[in-house]
Design an enzyme around this catalytic site. Structure first.
Site, PDB file in Angstrom:
ATOM      1  N   GLU A 266      30.962  51.679  83.757  1.00 48.71           N
ATOM      2  CA  GLU A 266      32.022  50.673  83.720  1.00 48.71           C
ATOM      3  C   GLU A 266      33.367  51.382  83.708  1.00 48.71           C
ATOM      4  O   GLU A 266      33.547  52.369  82.989  1.00 48.71           O
ATOM      5  CB  GLU A 266      31.953  49.791  82.464  1.00 48.71           C
ATOM      6  N   GLU A 320      35.667  36.477  83.435  1.00 43.90           N
ATOM      7  CA  GLU A 320      34.640  35.692  82.741  1.00 43.90           C
ATOM      8  C   GLU A 320      35.314  34.872  81.637  1.00 43.90           C
ATOM      9  O   GLU A 320      35.660  35.393  80.585  1.00 43.90           O
ATOM     10  CB  GLU A 320      33.571  36.617  82.179  1.00 43.90           C
ATOM     11  N   LYS A 323      33.973  34.831  77.845  1.00 44.55           N
ATOM     12  CA  LYS A 323      33.681  36.089  77.157  1.00 44.55           C
ATOM     13  C   LYS A 323      34.468  36.156  75.853  1.00 44.55           C
ATOM     14  O   LYS A 323      35.673  35.865  75.820  1.00 44.55           O
ATOM     15  CB  LYS A 323      34.052  37.271  78.060  1.00 44.55           C
ATOM     16  N   GLU A 329      39.740  40.951  77.648  1.00 42.43           N
ATOM     17  CA  GLU A 329      38.292  40.982  77.883  1.00 42.43           C
ATOM     18  C   GLU A 329      37.870  39.973  78.942  1.00 42.43           C
ATOM     19  O   GLU A 329      36.864  40.153  79.619  1.00 42.43           O
ATOM     20  CB  GLU A 329      37.537  40.709  76.577  1.00 42.43           C
TER      21      GLU A 329
END
Length: 481
Positions: A266, A320, A323, A329
């Site tokens: 990642e 997202e 999340k 994030e």
């Protein structure tokens, strides 16, 4: 005009020369903690038109595994942190997990890795048993060995940079003292099984928390003033320093002479953050991910290992919206949930049949059909022995797992009715579904890998065009080579 029989040897020679080229590619993380994301089939179609040929997911979502079947895109699936303890309990539990979650989708879906947990050793939970991680990895590997899949599918686990006691200077980095026994066991397992060490490396977080000592350009992978290491290495970007810190930590355990590949599982930059995260902007995210993709495609190593290419998975495909955590994030994605781009990043590649960087989830290429992904094909050699070629077709359409109904009588690709045309269809399908490795196009010397569009030379190699059905799309339209 030269006779066809004089052109054939030269043409075949030129096609074989294309084997020296490598398809530039990159991986991406496909998270699904959102309620506004497009269906997996649409995601698979989009990615087939880009340079992305590997994705990493965080579970074994059957809808995703099905959507990516026969696409030629490799997948790394995951055991959720909550499932690690159960799989570690005994080998039969690992076997049951594999039988239920993975076996139904292979080989049509090219699964090349199983990530056991995600940042398991540094997860904020008192319920996770550190010792369970290695046992779970060993149990899953044993299942793969038993099924003869251990060379195709590797078992590993992604770590955060928090497993290190410190990361600077890179040459002096070690693992945290409390994790030494577990990390020694993990690295030993990876070395013995030939699996990669995965690390989630984020220069963004290092910069955010240390902006007075780390320059923004250094964090954004810019080639600014180099940062020196006491052992003589010079770092022009923070990511390379983080990778080499992991490399040093592995060496400190006594594995310096073992071959352990490091993968950045990642890395990314958020386009939006909380009020204090002033550098979480679309501009910085575009700069970072553009340079990250360029770095991944450069085939360059790090100062400690300049000739050892580092594979990278961008984080992430989507924003997202569900999340947990801070705003950043939820804003690492290149795409919004509706399929629009958060910012423009070039995802095109010279070996893709469509201009994927211009595609969105609602757009279509000319003719209303999306072009498929990396244009690397496996075709039958034109003068290969027909008996051998027939045996190849029997294998591919039988135990090889290829759906060959299209080349049966009354199928869309039955014509031209000759064995080499049918073999090219079956061989290419097998090659794509097994990850486009060169050995998947050997077929006892009858197969030929080419990066050239077969439509440019099919008239010379075959008396009629070869039919193929675009993988990953509804089979209502046959395309012709």
């Amino acid at each position: 005009m030269a006779p066809t029989n004089m052109l054939l040897p030269l043409l075949i020679f030129l096609l074989q020369l294309t084997l020296i080229h490598q398809v530039s590619s990159i991986g991406i993380n496909y998270g699904t903690i959102g309620n506004n994301l497009p269906p997996p089939k649409r995601v698979a179609q989009l990615l087939q038109s880009t340079l992305i040929n590997k994705i990493k997911i965080y579970d074994t979502n059957p809808e995703i595994l099905e959507a990516f079947s026969n696409t030629g895109i490799d997948l790394i699936v995951a055991v959720e942190n909550s499932q690690v303890a159960n799989i570690s309990s005994n080998p039969s539990a690992a076997g049951q997990w594999f039988t239920a979650r993975i076996a139904p989708f292979i080989p049509a879906t090219s699964i090349i890795g199983i990530a056991v947990g995600n940042e398991y050793l540094t997860a904020e939970s008192d319920k996770l048993d550190r010792n369970a991680l290695v046992r779970a990895m060993q149990n899953l590997h044993a299942v793969l060995v038993e099924r003869g899949l251990d060379r195709k599918i590797k078992v590993t686990t992604p770590h955060s940079m928090a497993v290190l006691a410190s990361s600077f200077p890179p040459s002096a980095a070690t693992f945290a003292a409390m994790l030494l026994p577990t990390m020694t066991a993990v690295v030993g397992f990876l070395a013995d099984s030939g699996a990669p060490f995965m690390v989630n490396a984020y220069p963004y977080f290092a910069y955010r928390d240390n902006s007075k000592t780390i320059s923004l350009e250094y964090a954004l992978l810019g080639n600014g003033t180099g940062v020196s290491d006491p052992k003589g290495y010079t770092y022009n970007n923070l990511l390379d320093a983080q990778i080499d810190a992991v490399r040093s930590a592995i060496g400190s355990l006594g594995f310096a002479n073992r071959s352990i590949k490091i993968i950045v599982s990642e890395s990314g930059w958020p386009s939006k953050g909380d009020p204090g995260e002033t550098e979480a902007t679309p501009e910085n995210a575009r700069t970072y991910n553009t340079r990250l993709i360029e770095r991944a495609q450069s085939n360059k190593g790090t100062p400690m290992k300049p000739k050892e290419n580092v594979e990278i998975f961008v984080f992430a495909l989507f924003n997202e919206n569900k999340k947990p955590g801070g705003a950043s994030e939820r804003n690492f994605g290149i795409f919004n949930g509706d399929g629009s781009k958060v910012y423009d990043v070039d995802l095109s590649c010279q070996f893709c049949s469509g201009s994927g960087d211009k595609l969105g989830f609602g757009e279509k290429t000319s003719g209303g059909v999306r072009n498929r992904g990396p244009s690397v094909w496996c075709v039958a050699k034109p003068h290969a022995d027909e008996k051998v070629v027939q045996a190849v077709v029997d294998f591919c359409c039988g135990s090889g797992g290829v759906d060959c109904r299209e080349i049966y009588e009354n199928g869309d690709c039955f014509a031209p009715d000759n064995i080499h045309a049918h073999a090219s269809y079956a061989m290419n399908a097998y090659y794509q579904m097994h990850g486009r490795n060169y050995w998947n196009c050997d077929f006892k010397g009858t197969g030929l890998v080419t990066f050239s569009d077969p439509s440019k030379f099919s008239a010379l190699l075959w008396t009629m065009p070869i039919c193929r059905t675009v993988a990953g799309h509804q089979k209502n339209k046959a395309e012709w080579w």
